[in-house]
Design a protein around this motif. Sequence first.
Motif, PDB file in Angstrom:
ATOM      1  N   GLY A 139       0.670  -1.280   0.053  1.00  0.00           N
ATOM      2  CA  GLY A 139       0.042  -0.043   0.106  1.00  0.00           C
ATOM      3  C   GLY A 139       0.832   1.287  -0.053  1.00  0.00           C
ATOM      4  O   GLY A 139       0.277   2.371   0.059  1.00  0.00           O
ATOM      5  N   THR A 140       2.154   1.087  -0.134  1.00  0.00           N
ATOM      6  CA  THR A 140       2.892   2.493  -0.202  1.00  0.00           C
ATOM      7  C   THR A 140       3.560   2.431  -1.448  1.00  0.00           C
ATOM      8  O   THR A 140       4.102   1.746  -2.029  1.00  0.00           O
ATOM      9  CB  THR A 140       4.003   2.429   0.900  1.00  0.00           C
ATOM     10  OG1 THR A 140       4.997   1.275   0.776  1.00  0.00           O
ATOM     11  CG2 THR A 140       3.513   2.148   2.491  1.00  0.00           C
ATOM     12  N   ILE A 141       3.771   3.773  -2.016  1.00  0.00           N
ATOM     13  CA  ILE A 141       4.367   4.110  -2.980  1.00  0.00           C
ATOM     14  C   ILE A 141       4.993   5.341  -2.766  1.00  0.00           C
ATOM     15  O   ILE A 141       4.427   6.262  -2.612  1.00  0.00           O
ATOM     16  CB  ILE A 141       3.144   4.375  -4.385  1.00  0.00           C
ATOM     17  CG1 ILE A 141       2.699   3.125  -4.665  1.00  0.00           C
ATOM     18  CG2 ILE A 141       3.928   4.672  -5.624  1.00  0.00           C
ATOM     19  CD1 ILE A 141       1.279   3.146  -5.698  1.00  0.00           C
ATOM     20  N   HIS A 142       6.550   5.468  -3.609  1.00  0.00           N
ATOM     21  CA  HIS A 142       7.108   6.665  -3.807  1.00  0.00           C
ATOM     22  C   HIS A 142       7.194   7.410  -5.065  1.00  0.00           C
ATOM     23  O   HIS A 142       6.964   8.430  -5.372  1.00  0.00           O
ATOM     24  CB  HIS A 142       8.477   6.523  -3.069  1.00  0.00           C
ATOM     25  CG  HIS A 142       9.325   7.799  -3.090  1.00  0.00           C
ATOM     26  ND1 HIS A 142       8.987   8.915  -2.405  1.00  0.00           N
ATOM     27  CD2 HIS A 142      10.176   8.144  -3.782  1.00  0.00           C
ATOM     28  CE1 HIS A 142       9.807   9.872  -2.886  1.00  0.00           C
ATOM     29  NE2 HIS A 142      10.370   9.520  -3.663  1.00  0.00           N
ATOM     30  N   GLN A 143       7.136   6.252  -6.171  1.00  0.00           N
ATOM     31  CA  GLN A 143       7.280   6.801  -7.386  1.00  0.00           C
ATOM     32  C   GLN A 143       6.856   5.244  -8.057  1.00  0.00           C
ATOM     33  O   GLN A 143       7.144   4.076  -7.828  1.00  0.00           O
ATOM     34  CB  GLN A 143       8.630   7.043  -7.840  1.00  0.00           C
ATOM     35  CG  GLN A 143       9.772   6.172  -7.939  1.00  0.00           C
ATOM     36  CD  GLN A 143      11.126   6.754  -8.279  1.00  0.00           C
ATOM     37  OE1 GLN A 143      11.126   7.789  -9.096  1.00  0.00           O
ATOM     38  NE2 GLN A 143      12.162   6.360  -7.964  1.00  0.00           N
ATOM     39  N   ILE A 144       6.349   5.544  -9.436  1.00  0.00           N
ATOM     40  CA  ILE A 144       6.233   4.806 -10.511  1.00  0.00           C
ATOM     41  C   ILE A 144       6.819   5.123 -11.770  1.00  0.00           C
ATOM     42  O   ILE A 144       6.498   6.298 -12.257  1.00  0.00           O
ATOM     43  CB  ILE A 144       4.698   4.405 -10.785  1.00  0.00           C
ATOM     44  CG1 ILE A 144       4.089   4.266  -9.280  1.00  0.00           C
ATOM     45  CG2 ILE A 144       4.192   3.571 -11.905  1.00  0.00           C
ATOM     46  CD1 ILE A 144       2.140   4.033  -9.649  1.00  0.00           C
ATOM     47  N   ILE A 145       7.296   4.176 -12.472  1.00  0.00           N
ATOM     48  CA  ILE A 145       7.932   4.699 -13.558  1.00  0.00           C
ATOM     49  C   ILE A 145       7.346   3.787 -14.867  1.00  0.00           C
ATOM     50  O   ILE A 145       7.575   2.306 -14.630  1.00  0.00           O
ATOM     51  CB  ILE A 145       9.574   4.506 -13.777  1.00  0.00           C
ATOM     52  CG1 ILE A 145      10.167   5.668 -12.610  1.00  0.00           C
ATOM     53  CG2 ILE A 145      10.340   4.809 -15.160  1.00  0.00           C
ATOM     54  CD1 ILE A 145      11.550   5.319 -12.208  1.00  0.00           C
ATOM     55  N   LEU A 146       7.142   4.107 -15.912  1.00  0.00           N
ATOM     56  CA  LEU A 146       6.575   3.306 -17.010  1.00  0.00           C
ATOM     57  C   LEU A 146       7.387   3.992 -18.200  1.00  0.00           C
ATOM     58  O   LEU A 146       7.266   5.024 -18.610  1.00  0.00           O
ATOM     59  CB  LEU A 146       5.144   3.467 -17.450  1.00  0.00           C
ATOM     60  CG  LEU A 146       3.994   3.280 -16.228  1.00  0.00           C
ATOM     61  CD1 LEU A 146       2.627   3.603 -16.860  1.00  0.00           C
ATOM     62  CD2 LEU A 146       4.022   1.843 -15.563  1.00  0.00           C
ATOM     63  N   ASP A 147       8.101   2.829 -18.797  1.00  0.00           N
ATOM     64  CA  ASP A 147       8.886   2.940 -20.161  1.00  0.00           C
ATOM     65  C   ASP A 147       8.216   2.308 -21.309  1.00  0.00           C
ATOM     66  O   ASP A 147       7.654   1.062 -21.137  1.00  0.00           O
ATOM     67  CB  ASP A 147      10.168   2.578 -19.914  1.00  0.00           C
ATOM     68  CG  ASP A 147      11.076   3.518 -18.991  1.00  0.00           C
ATOM     69  OD1 ASP A 147      10.680   4.626 -19.143  1.00  0.00           O
ATOM     70  OD2 ASP A 147      12.011   2.891 -18.508  1.00  0.00           O
ATOM     71  N   SER A 148       8.265   2.971 -22.274  1.00  0.00           N
ATOM     72  CA  SER A 148       7.782   2.169 -23.615  1.00  0.00           C
ATOM     73  C   SER A 148       8.826   1.274 -24.174  1.00  0.00           C
ATOM     74  O   SER A 148       9.823   1.428 -23.627  1.00  0.00           O
ATOM     75  CB  SER A 148       7.310   3.279 -24.787  1.00  0.00           C
ATOM     76  OG  SER A 148       8.585   4.015 -25.240  1.00  0.00           O
ATOM     77  N   ALA A 149       8.445   0.386 -25.047  1.00  0.00           N
ATOM     78  CA  ALA A 149       9.114  -0.808 -25.276  1.00  0.00           C
ATOM     79  C   ALA A 149      10.181  -0.254 -26.411  1.00  0.00           C
ATOM     80  O   ALA A 149       9.808   0.659 -26.991  1.00  0.00           O
ATOM     81  CB  ALA A 149       8.190  -2.011 -25.764  1.00  0.00           C
TER      82      ALA A 149
END
Length: 149
Positions: A139-149
Amino acid sequence: MSKQLRLFFSLCFVCTLLACLVVRVASESEAMVNLRPAVDDTAVVTKGSVTCTFSYSVVGGSSEEWFMELIEDSGVYRCHIQRPEKASYLYFLRFEATLSGVSLGNVEVWDNSASLLQEEAFVVDRSGGVVSQASGWSGTIHQIILDSA
């Protein structure tokens, strides 16, 4: 009016137009997001035909400012969602981050202790470009990173 003065004003006008264009492009591809407890909400940033969407539901004491940006470098897109200053004190009941308009590649989810979460903590749907929480997640998040392929 002298020719030099007209040229000066023309250059000022062109520079002002360019500055407005740069500000407009930046505002579309980045956003400050106010995460509020007990409110299901969604934030969106767009760059060209690529969109990053962050949907969430949190609980905790009061709201927090988070930062979202969508950048492109040599045809690779990165959506970065984060609490910019310090660890979040909000507890996420759910989250879903989507990168649409491109194929989803690398996904990283970081918790409040600056640890990269193992993939068992979240679910990745590459065909839909979506990452969301898995059951049993902290339930804890500091950051999310999504990269394209």
